[in-house]
Design a protein around this motif. Structure first.
Motif, PDB file in Angstrom:
ATOM      1  N   SER A 107       0.848  -1.185   0.000  1.00  0.00           N
ATOM      2  CA  SER A 107       0.000   0.000   0.000  1.00  0.00           C
ATOM      3  C   SER A 107       0.886   1.238   0.000  1.00  0.00           C
ATOM      4  CB  SER A 107      -0.899   0.009   1.244  1.00  0.00           C
ATOM      5  OG  SER A 107      -1.741  -1.126   1.258  1.00  0.00           O
ATOM      6  N   ASP A 109       1.194   5.755  -0.753  1.00  0.00           N
ATOM      7  CA  ASP A 109       0.570   7.068  -0.916  1.00  0.00           C
ATOM      8  C   ASP A 109       0.777   7.478  -2.376  1.00  0.00           C
ATOM      9  OD1 ASP A 109      -0.033   9.762  -1.085  1.00  0.00           O
ATOM     10  OD2 ASP A 109       1.077  10.327   0.710  1.00  0.00           O
ATOM     11  N   TYR A 119      -2.975   1.095  -4.880  1.00  0.00           N
ATOM     12  CA  TYR A 119      -3.575   2.365  -4.470  1.00  0.00           C
ATOM     13  C   TYR A 119      -4.823   2.549  -5.325  1.00  0.00           C
ATOM     14  CZ  TYR A 119      -1.103   4.064  -8.658  1.00  0.00           C
ATOM     15  OH  TYR A 119      -0.635   4.227  -9.934  1.00  0.00           O
TER      16      TYR A 119
END
Length: 353
Positions: free
Chosen positions: A281, A283, A303
């Motif tokens: 995971s 950003d 994402y």
């Protein structure tokens, strides 16, 4: 007692030398960061070289068509002026964050890194070759038994004049068998697959057929049964089982095995990074994982809106590089520079003195 393996201090460590990993290293080097690259495979290219080296790729911006191999060659040429460090055929097994924010990273072979930032560009994991499990092969790997060796001239030269058996029936095996058989002075190359049905693009199949016709390749529809070594641990012979159940013995110097690759997430799963369905995971603004300083790009990330395309990986690598640069070199933050107009970037790429 053998000498300790070296520790490489670097701004950035890129794990994975597929197309996204190579472009990741390019973007980092373009920003003036030092880079080391490590990959479990013995050559750069990842899936592009191992799974579709000669198949067409039609969705790379600005290229109407290129093969997987050609794409990697272009990326390597683009990266070359930035001179990253290379550590191929090595798998990262340990990663720990220090109190000062840097990372201690180690490979199974003992090579170690002191990195300011880490970039995981490992596709769907580290590719591991499917290994043979037959009697007599213990201790031969790396000397007389080779899984998916490189296809560069220097690697192929290691087999010059040697009696070689290539095992496999797909593009990876056939390309290596053909390249060896076409070398001047090479003994006939033995090629073995469980049945006489080979899978590759038409031009490669035509090369193999021509080499079989001239005796440069001797084909066996068979399976490996056993191997024998001499007292010095040198490969002497292998027994192969033919379709009628009979055994045939071949005198050999080397075995090249290309029975496919299996992606394995491996130690990455133990680094304490947030994951979703075996993907990291991140950003999407910085492509930083749940661990500050560890970024990821390519097929291994997840994402909202993620698409598993090479061109998307290039975008992810670019944002990851800029985010890391801002953290590692905050004093260098300034306007975005362009290769078309920046003398600094052109100098880094060897275009201006």
């Amino acid at each position: 007692m053998p000498p300790a393996a070296p520790t490489f201090r670097t701004d950035a460590l890129v794990i994975g030398a597929g197309p996204v990993g190579l472009f990741q290293a390019f973007q980092l080097g373009l920003l003036g960061l030092s880079v080391q690259i490590v990959d479990a495979l013995p050559q750069a290219g990842g899936q592009c070289v191992e799974l579709y080296a000669d198949k067409p790729i039609l969705d790379i911006p600005g290229l109407v068509e290129c093969s997987g191999r050609e794409l990697i060659e272009r990326l390597l040429a683009q990266l070359a002026p930035l001179a990253p460090g290379w550590h191929l055929g090595q798998e990262v097994t340990r990663l720990t964050r220090r109190d000062d924010g840097r990372f201690d990273v180690a490979c199974a072979a003992g090579t170690a890194f002191d990195a300011g930032a880490v970039f995981v560009c490992a596709g769907v994991g580290a590719f591991q070759p499917r290994r043979l499990k037959v009697p007599g092969l213990d201790g031969l790997e790396g000397r007389h038994l080779h899984y998916h060796p490189g296809t560069d001239a220097a690697t192929l030269a290691r087999f010059a004049g040697r009696r070689v058996l290539v095992i496999g029936g797909d593009e990876a095996a056939l390309s290596r068998a053909a390249a060896l058989a076409e070398r001047d002075g090479q003994p006939p190359v033995q090629l073995m697959h469980r049945r006489d049905v080979l899978q590759a693009e038409a031009p490669l199949l035509a090369r193999i057929d021509a080499l079989r016709q001239t005796g440069r390749i001797v084909f066996h529809a068979a399976q490996l049964a056993a191997a024998r070594q001499d007292a010095a641990g040198r490969l002497l012979q292998v027994d192969i089982t033919q379709p009628d159940g009979s055994l045939c013995t071949l005198d050999l110097d080397a075995l090249i095995v290309c029975l496919g690759l299996s992606p394995r997430l491996g130690p990455i799963a133990d680094w304490g990074l947030a994951m979703e369905r075996k993907l990291l995971s991140v950003d999407p603004a910085t492509f930083e994982t749940s661990q500050p300083g560890i970024h990821a790009a390519g097929d291994i990330v997840s994402y909202p809106g993620k698409k598993k395309l090479i061109l998307c990986g290039f975008h992810e690598a670019t944002l990851a590089a800029h985010a890391a640069h801002e953290r590692l070199r905050p004093d260098e933050r300034g306007p975005l520079l362009y290769t078309s107009s920046s003398t600094l970037l052109q100098q880094r790429l060897g275009r201006r003195t």
